[in-house]
Write a protein that holds these residues in place. Structure first.
Motif, PDB file in Angstrom:
ATOM      1  N   THR A 186       0.826  -1.207   0.000  1.00 51.33           N
ATOM      2  CA  THR A 186       0.000   0.000   0.000  1.00 51.33           C
ATOM      3  C   THR A 186       0.859   1.255   0.000  1.00 51.33           C
ATOM      4  N   LEU A 187       2.066   1.166   0.562  1.00 49.88           N
ATOM      5  CA  LEU A 187       2.959   2.318   0.605  1.00 49.88           C
ATOM      6  C   LEU A 187       3.353   2.791  -0.798  1.00 49.88           C
ATOM      7  N   TYR A 188       3.158   1.900  -1.800  1.00 49.76           N
ATOM      8  CA  TYR A 188       3.475   2.273  -3.182  1.00 49.76           C
ATOM      9  C   TYR A 188       2.215   2.360  -4.052  1.00 49.76           C
ATOM     10  N   ARG A 189       1.041   2.426  -3.406  1.00 52.53           N
ATOM     11  CA  ARG A 189      -0.186   2.586  -4.182  1.00 52.53           C
ATOM     12  C   ARG A 189      -0.202   3.979  -4.805  1.00 52.53           C
ATOM     13  N   GLY A 190      -0.479   4.041  -6.089  1.00 57.35           N
ATOM     14  CA  GLY A 190      -0.459   5.327  -6.793  1.00 57.35           C
ATOM     15  C   GLY A 190       0.908   5.677  -7.354  1.00 57.35           C
ATOM     16  N   PHE A 191       1.860   4.729  -7.270  1.00 59.03           N
ATOM     17  CA  PHE A 191       3.222   5.004  -7.718  1.00 59.03           C
ATOM     18  C   PHE A 191       3.290   5.238  -9.229  1.00 59.03           C
ATOM     19  N   THR A 192       2.555   4.423  -9.997  1.00 62.62           N
ATOM     20  CA  THR A 192       2.604   4.549 -11.460  1.00 62.62           C
ATOM     21  C   THR A 192       2.102   5.907 -11.943  1.00 62.62           C
ATOM     22  N   PRO A 193       0.905   6.365 -11.481  1.00 61.72           N
ATOM     23  CA  PRO A 193       0.491   7.705 -11.927  1.00 61.72           C
ATOM     24  C   PRO A 193       1.430   8.810 -11.436  1.00 61.72           C
ATOM     25  N   THR A 194       2.092   8.557 -10.311  1.00 61.20           N
ATOM     26  CA  THR A 194       3.064   9.538  -9.823  1.00 61.20           C
ATOM     27  C   THR A 194       4.202   9.704 -10.820  1.00 61.20           C
ATOM     28  N   ILE A 195       4.774   8.584 -11.249  1.00 68.57           N
ATOM     29  CA  ILE A 195       5.882   8.631 -12.205  1.00 68.57           C
ATOM     30  C   ILE A 195       5.417   9.206 -13.536  1.00 68.57           C
ATOM     31  N   LEU A 196       4.222   8.791 -13.989  1.00 64.51           N
ATOM     32  CA  LEU A 196       3.694   9.314 -15.258  1.00 64.51           C
ATOM     33  C   LEU A 196       3.446  10.818 -15.176  1.00 64.51           C
ATOM     34  N   GLY A 197       3.103  11.296 -13.980  1.00 65.38           N
ATOM     35  CA  GLY A 197       2.882  12.722 -13.802  1.00 65.38           C
ATOM     36  C   GLY A 197       4.169  13.496 -13.613  1.00 65.38           C
ATOM     37  N   VAL A 198       5.148  12.872 -12.961  1.00 65.20           N
ATOM     38  CA  VAL A 198       6.421  13.543 -12.677  1.00 65.20           C
ATOM     39  C   VAL A 198       7.197  13.828 -13.955  1.00 65.20           C
ATOM     40  N   VAL A 199       7.134  12.921 -14.909  1.00 64.65           N
ATOM     41  CA  VAL A 199       7.913  13.092 -16.156  1.00 64.65           C
ATOM     42  C   VAL A 199       7.574  14.409 -16.859  1.00 64.65           C
ATOM     43  N   PRO A 247      -4.241  16.035 -13.921  1.00 66.43           N
ATOM     44  CA  PRO A 247      -5.148  14.884 -13.777  1.00 66.43           C
ATOM     45  C   PRO A 247      -4.484  13.676 -13.114  1.00 66.43           C
ATOM     46  N   LEU A 248      -3.226  13.425 -13.431  1.00 63.28           N
ATOM     47  CA  LEU A 248      -2.520  12.302 -12.816  1.00 63.28           C
ATOM     48  C   LEU A 248      -2.258  12.565 -11.331  1.00 63.28           C
ATOM     49  N   ASP A 249      -2.152  13.832 -10.946  1.00 60.98           N
ATOM     50  CA  ASP A 249      -1.990  14.180  -9.535  1.00 60.98           C
ATOM     51  C   ASP A 249      -3.269  13.850  -8.771  1.00 60.98           C
ATOM     52  N   VAL A 250      -4.425  14.131  -9.358  1.00 55.73           N
ATOM     53  CA  VAL A 250      -5.705  13.794  -8.733  1.00 55.73           C
ATOM     54  C   VAL A 250      -5.827  12.277  -8.579  1.00 55.73           C
ATOM     55  N   VAL A 251      -5.498  11.540  -9.634  1.00 52.99           N
ATOM     56  CA  VAL A 251      -5.565  10.076  -9.599  1.00 52.99           C
ATOM     57  C   VAL A 251      -4.638   9.528  -8.514  1.00 52.99           C
ATOM     58  N   ARG A 252      -3.445  10.069  -8.434  1.00 55.75           N
ATOM     59  CA  ARG A 252      -2.472   9.624  -7.422  1.00 55.75           C
ATOM     60  C   ARG A 252      -3.027   9.818  -6.017  1.00 55.75           C
ATOM     61  N   ARG A 253      -3.618  10.992  -5.739  1.00 55.31           N
ATOM     62  CA  ARG A 253      -4.157  11.257  -4.409  1.00 55.31           C
ATOM     63  C   ARG A 253      -5.316  10.329  -4.076  1.00 55.31           C
ATOM     64  N   ARG A 254      -6.175  10.058  -5.047  1.00 55.18           N
ATOM     65  CA  ARG A 254      -7.303   9.155  -4.804  1.00 55.18           C
ATOM     66  C   ARG A 254      -6.798   7.750  -4.455  1.00 55.18           C
TER      67      ARG A 254
END
Length: 325
Positions: A186-199, A247-254
């Motif tokens: 769970t500590l890495y939940r939302g990791f993929t949208p984070t990376i996709l958003g960070v780029v 949008p990816l930031d919103v997804v990451r937070r959810r």
């Protein structure tokens, strides 16, 4: 390399003995550069995030709920929080933010300097401003490196921002409860949208800031912008970078806060579909963006400016002999 030979030749014709640069001194110089970048980046991140912490917390609360966002509702939430829990409650979760943002910003700024140097060597632009594509690449890689190394701290910060203080007493308590009740993954939940958003975010932010400084130097004839100009360049960088990746930031937070909001967000596309079906595209995926247009430029402007000025100060202190050589 040719200029180095010419310098040595000129020194010899003037009767001077050139001082060879030893590998050890080069190594010390490189180490000092890395340490300076880490320190400057850490300070930049801490100052910037603390300055906008109340707005950041408010934005996260709206991002993870289905409540409709507006500037009026955001103001009401801030004012209600202040009345109920006191002035410093507006900074709830900021200690977790600092635990995350200090290493994140330190790594990101330091990595950016190193990637610029490596790409400069590769493309033959060492010591000069990189061409557009390598400039964008350096920022994206710096953001990705920092996000990969500090992601669990971002998860903790999001949890503390949206929960009452009775639920999690401190940062360590968040780690312990999540690990026990929801599992370590769970500590890495939302990791993929984070990376996709960070780029795009980091890439466009660094790219915009570096580009504006380059254009400024070419047109003004001044190699270093004034402080207010750095703030303006950073604000533009933050506005462009955050708008592109929001949008990816919103997804990451959810996805990060699903365990405490009663949702079961599992995938990026699934989360997006659920947000759009319940709240719409603009009101869902772009919820809180108008607040980010206030908060983001301020934070990024402060961050870039603090980093640059701290770097300049450290270099001057070294030249004056106040730091070890």
């Amino acid at each position: 390399m040719g200029s180095g030979v010419q310098d040595q030749h000129a020194a010899l014709t003037q009767g001077e003995v050139p001082t060879p640069v030893s590998p050890q001194s080069e190594g010390l110089k490189q180490t000092r550069s890395v340490i300076n970048s880490l320190f400057s980046g850490a300070l930049a991140g801490a100052v910037a995030k603390t300055a906008v912490a109340p707005l950041d917390r408010t934005k996260i609360i709206f991002q993870v709920s289905s409540a409709r966002f507006s500037a009026k509702e955001a103001y009401r939430l801030i004012y209600r929080t202040y009345l109920q829990d006191g002035f410093f409650s507006l900074w709830r979760g900021n200690s977790a933010t600092m635990v995350r943002v200090i290493p994140y910003a330190a790594i990101q700024f330091c990595a950016h300097e190193q990637y610029k140097s490596l790409l400069g060597d590769y493309y033959g632009f060492q010591g000069k401003v990189l061409p557009p594509l390598p400039r964008l690449l350096a920022g994206s890689m710096a953001g990705t490196t920092a996000a990969m190394l500090t992601y669990p701290l971002d998860m903790v910060r999001a949890r503390m921002a949206v929960t009452p203080k009775e639920m999690y007493s401190n940062i360590l308590h968040v780690f312990v409860r999540i690990s026990r009740e929801e599992g370590l993954k769970t500590l890495y939940r939302g990791f993929t949208p984070t990376i996709l958003g960070v780029v795009p975010y980091a890439g466009l932010s660094f790219f915009t800031y570096e580009t504006l400084k380059k254009l400024h130097a070419e047109r003004s004839g001044r190699p270093h912008p004034y402080t207010y100009e750095r703030l303006a360049f950073g604000a533009c960088a933050g506005l462009i970078g955050q708008s592109a990746s929001y949008p990816l930031d919103v997804v990451r937070r959810r996805m990060q806060t699903a365990g405490v909001t009663g949702h079961t967000y599992g995938t990026i596309l699934g989360t997006m579909r659920e947000i759009v079906s319940e709240e719409g595209v603009v009101r869902g995926l772009y919820k809180g963006l108008s607040m980010n247009w206030v908060k983001g430029p301020i934070a990024v402007g402060i961050s870039f400016t603090t980093f640059d000025l701290t770097q300049i100060l450290l270099r001057k202190l070294h030249e004056m002999g106040y730091t070890s050589r």
